[in-house]
Design an enzyme around this catalytic site. Structure first.
Site, PDB file in Angstrom:
ATOM      1  N   ASP A 177       0.866  -1.177   0.000  1.00 51.17           N
ATOM      2  CA  ASP A 177       0.000   0.000   0.000  1.00 51.17           C
ATOM      3  C   ASP A 177       0.915   1.244   0.000  1.00 51.17           C
ATOM      4  O   ASP A 177       2.135   1.138   0.093  1.00 51.17           O
ATOM      5  CB  ASP A 177      -0.960  -0.030   1.211  1.00 51.17           C
ATOM      6  CG  ASP A 177      -2.188   0.830   0.947  1.00 51.17           C
ATOM      7  OD1 ASP A 177      -2.157   1.665   0.019  1.00 51.17           O
ATOM      8  OD2 ASP A 177      -3.199   0.685   1.670  1.00 51.17           O
TER       9      ASP A 177
HETATM   10  C1  BGC Z   1      -5.056   3.084   0.289  1.00 59.22           C
HETATM   11  C2  BGC Z   1      -5.246   2.054  -0.784  1.00 59.22           C
HETATM   12  C3  BGC Z   1      -5.089   2.680  -2.155  1.00 59.22           C
HETATM   13  C4  BGC Z   1      -3.750   3.367  -2.236  1.00 59.22           C
HETATM   14  C5  BGC Z   1      -3.456   3.984  -3.574  1.00 59.22           C
HETATM   15  C6  BGC Z   1      -3.826   3.937   0.091  1.00 59.22           C
HETATM   16  O1  BGC Z   1      -3.794   5.001   0.952  1.00 59.22           O
HETATM   17  O2  BGC Z   1      -4.999   2.443   1.540  1.00 59.22           O
HETATM   18  O3  BGC Z   1      -6.493   1.463  -0.639  1.00 59.22           O
HETATM   19  O4  BGC Z   1      -5.235   1.715  -3.139  1.00 59.22           O
HETATM   20  O5  BGC Z   1      -3.695   4.368  -1.243  1.00 59.22           O
HETATM   21  O6  BGC Z   1      -4.207   5.094  -3.817  1.00 59.22           O
END
Ligand code: BGC
Length: 765
Positions: free
Chosen positions: A290
């Protein structure tokens, strides 16, 4: 049998990932891919391999404070494997062009995006969509999302989010499918199939990314990014199955979660990513972190950037999102013997394979087609599905005296801070939604009402009394205008309108950004300033319909007692306004059913129907009993149970039967029930089947959903609904983590929600 402690399992199963472990099925297509990638890998320098493990943002950060810099130069230098949050064929073409003409090996880039509940055509938030209980419809929404996103240059979506959550304090409950393992697993499958179709290399299929692996929805106290600590029983039986279901459906990638799991953060967790995901489950796709999750291991207390980057790669991560820890430290770690070059080769291979499967080596521009973008995005057919999905997701929580549907005559006072906000409709995580062109409820009702209805409107109250809280709750362009006059003055104005009306529609609840990422709440009631408005509106004596916007279960005890009608509309997406009008005026009969329990108050959470019995359960129907498992101040009951939702018609259930009273391994048993539409209008009902395993080698939940069917009935129509129960429906992971059905007695419950059911039983031997 005792639990095997997690660390024992880790020791037992732990091993380094090697190429042998990532063995794929030996098909001609895979062989061809292997030859191609072996050849490419043989030409790559260590730096270029590490470059492929780097995933950057396209300059528009969506969820973190870090924004990638100098992206174009990095592409030229072979330091970028993927980019996300870059959209439109023109911009994607430009970046891809740089990669395939100016980098030494001309390796194409993979383009990701958070396509969560639709692309430009935005569907209801996932929690709402799950309430349709309609797998074909859910799959269709994912398919449309894939068609639109790929038309705009994207080939990888960070969805489905399959985290089970039972704590509505956690704002991200809005992004998942609620509390149930069985339903969540079905939805995970439908979403993956919708995105990926049957062939990833088609120009209109997106690679799915199952997230957030794992247990992210069990954050302590509902505070986002917080620690999870969980037994293996709960993990294997309740939280892990939806991730596994998505992978079984063929999801091409997995995203690690931010949280700590039993002492080791997911992004550095060798047991999770190597032993479980690769070895036990045989996953051979790509694992991405993530947003800056590798760097966050420093704050978790696992060491400096070089240490945590090596830890994370060694534990099984292939691609590093945004943080650039891999890019800046892995070479040094290889030189110092902290990371094996073979592990980098494996990770790089998986990134390249993903690109290969998407057809990017064949044609790096296959997803960049301006004509298709013009034709496919926001197509009327897509909007029609969005409208249908929204109407089917709304849950009618209360409808005393048939307050709803509204008649298309007379005067309606539409009051509330959410009544005239278009930007609030798409809901959280709708980064691609066309906010400026999304209708407000007022516009939707005006369009539907016709000439004989007069609609009066006033704000009635601010969203929140505290202006700073309101700012935090309306970020990312989702502002809701504030009125700085004294509260009583704003209410008085609304009451005046209400007095002139035949019925009051109060559009209240949460703004879209009150749920979602980093939007945890400790208070689950409607904000006080809105409650004050509601009280004043009720005092007028006019019938009041509460149109409730929310991204999570709320504690609506007061509203349930005082307001005659409550329609929960969540956040319904691009077509929300039209869809709400459809349901309010009775063009569509609501049929959504809750996929997460609504508590009486926040103190009851986590509250879910599939709980264990305890050694001191409260007797059925009892409120309190000393030395039983209960509270002094509130009953154990939810306000609205899992599976609950009313209709403008009524349904009766009768004649629950089993075709036999016992069955054995290899056989099945059929449960049937008769459902009748006893009201005056046609309606849909979700018939739900639950099972209870009465005696187990470990404790079993009091009820578990094991089947459901959504049926349509005309007034007076009767249908018999059959469910086939199989041995696999009785299986669970015992304490030795064996997945088995244990012989014994079982109860079967069927009904229109998890509480109001008929019951019978059978034995399995
Ligand atoms: C979130 C994810 C997301 C990623 C990319 C993160 O902060 O937890 O769910 O896919 O950002 O945008």
């Amino acid at each position: 049998m005792k639990f095997l402690p997690l660390f024992c399992l880790t020791l037992l199963l732990s091993f380094q990932i090697g190429s042998a472990q990532l063995k794929k099925a030996s098909t001609p297509a895979n062989k061809k891919m292997d030859v191609f990638i072996d050849d490419l890998l043989s030409k790559m320098t260590l730096d270029e391999k590490i470059g492929q493990l780097n995933l950057l943002t396209g300059g528009e950060a969506t969820t973190g404070s870090v924004v990638s810099k100098d992206v174009e130069n990095k592409i030229r230098n072979g330091q970028v494997g993927g980019i996300f949050s870059l959209t439109t064929p023109a911009r994607i073409r430009k970046a891809q062009h740089t990669a395939v003409t100016q980098s030494r090996l001309k390796i194409p880039i993979i383009f990701g995006q958070d396509v969560i509940h639709g692309y430009k055509t935005t569907f209801p938030i996932p929690l709402a969509l799950s309430g349709t209980w309609d797998m074909a419809l859910i799959q269709e929404t994912a398919r449309i999302a894939a068609v639109e996103a790929t038309a705009d240059g994207i080939n990888w979506t960070f969805s489905p989010m399959v985290d089970i959550s039972r704590d509505p304090r956690w704002g991200r409950m809005s992004e998942g499918s609620g509390e149930d393992t069985y339903l969540g697993s079905q939805i995970a499958r439908a979403m993956v199939k919708g995105y990926q179709g049957d062939n990833l290399s088609k120009y209109n299929t997106l690679m799915a990314c199952v997230k957030h692996f794992a247990l992210y929805g069990a954050a302590e106290a509902g505070r986002d990014y917080n620690t999870t600590d969980m037994s293996l029983d709960r993990m294997y039986n309740e939280y892990l199955p939806p991730y596994k279901a998505a992978l079984d459906a063929g999801a091409g990638s997995v995203m690690t979660s931010f949280n700590d799991i039993n002492g080791v953060p997911a992004t550095a967790n060798n047991w999770l990513m190597t032993d479980l995901l690769r070895k036990q489950w045989g996953f051979d796709g790509l694992v991405v972190t993530d947003y800056t999750a590798v760097n966050e291991l420093i704050d978790h207390g696992l060491g400096d950037l070089q240490t945590v980057s090596a830890l994370s790669l060694n534990a099984g991560v292939d691609m590093d999102m945004v943080g650039e820890g891999f890019l800046t430290t892995l070479k040094k770690s290889v030189e110092q013997g902290k990371v094996k070059q073979g592990r980098i080769d494996d990770a790089c291979r998986l990134v390249l394979e993903a690109k290969y499967k998407l057809g990017l080596f064949e044609d790096p521009f296959r997803y960049c087609n301006e004509e298709r973008a013009k034709k496919e995005i926001l197509k009327p057919e897509h909007l029609a599905v969005a409208r249908k999905a929204a109407t089917e997701s709304f849950v009618l929580l209360k409808n005393a005296d048939q307050t709803l549907p509204l008649t298309k005559k007379g005067t309606i006072a539409l009051i509330g801070p959410l009544a005239n906000s278009g930007v609030n409709m798409p809901g959280t995580w709708s980064v691609n939604s066309d906010l400026a062109n999304t209708k407000s409820l007022l516009q939707g009702m005006q369009a539907a009402a016709g000439k004989e209805v007069k609609i009066l409107h006033s704000l009635g109250s601010n969203l929140l009394a505290d202006a700073q809280y309101q700012e935090r709750a309306t970020m990312f362009g989702r502002e809701i205008p504030r009125d700085n006059r004294p509260e009583q003055e704003i209410i008085a104005e609304a009451v005046k309108l209400a007095e002139q009306a035949d019925v009051v529609v109060a559009a209240l609840g949460e703004s879209s950004e009150m749920s979602g990422e980093s939007s945890s709440r400790t208070d689950l009631e409607i904000p006080k300033v809105q409650r004050n408005l509601l009280e004043a509106l009720l005092k007028t004596g006019k019938p009041v319909v509460l149109v409730l916007f929310t991204g999570r279960p709320l504690a609506l005890t007061w509203e349930a007692e005082h307001v005659p009608a409550i329609l929960n509309v969540w956040f319904g997406g691009t077509e929300a306004a039209n869809a709400i009008a459809d349901v309010l005026f009775g063009k569509v009969n609501p049929s959504g059913k809750l996929t997460a329990t609504f508590p009486q108050n926040v103190g009851q959470v986590p509250l879910y129907y599939a709980h264990k019995n305890t050694g001191r359960p409260l007797a059925d129907g009892a409120w309190f009993s000393k030395f039983r498992s209960n509270y002094l101040d509130v009953s154990n009951d939810p306000l609205y149970p899992f599976g609950y939702g009313l209709s403008y018609t009524t349904f009766s259930y009768s004649d629950l039967k089993l075709n036999t009273d016992s069955f054995k391994s290899g056989e099945t048993i059929t449960a049937s029930i008769t459902v009748k539409n006893t009201g005056l209008v046609e309606g849909k009902e979700v018939v739900q089947l639950y099972i209870r395993d009465l005696v187990g080698s470990s404790t079993r939940p009091v009820k578990e959903l094991k089947g459901f069917q959504k049926i349509n009935l005309k007034p007076g129509e009767v249908k018999t609904v059959n469910f086939t129960i199989k041995e696999s429906d009785l299986k669970f992971y015992n304490t030795a983590l064996e997945f088995l059905a244990e012989p014994g007695d079982f109860k079967v419950f069927i009904g229109g929600n998890s509480r109001d059911v008929m019951e019978t039983g059978f034995s399995f031997y």
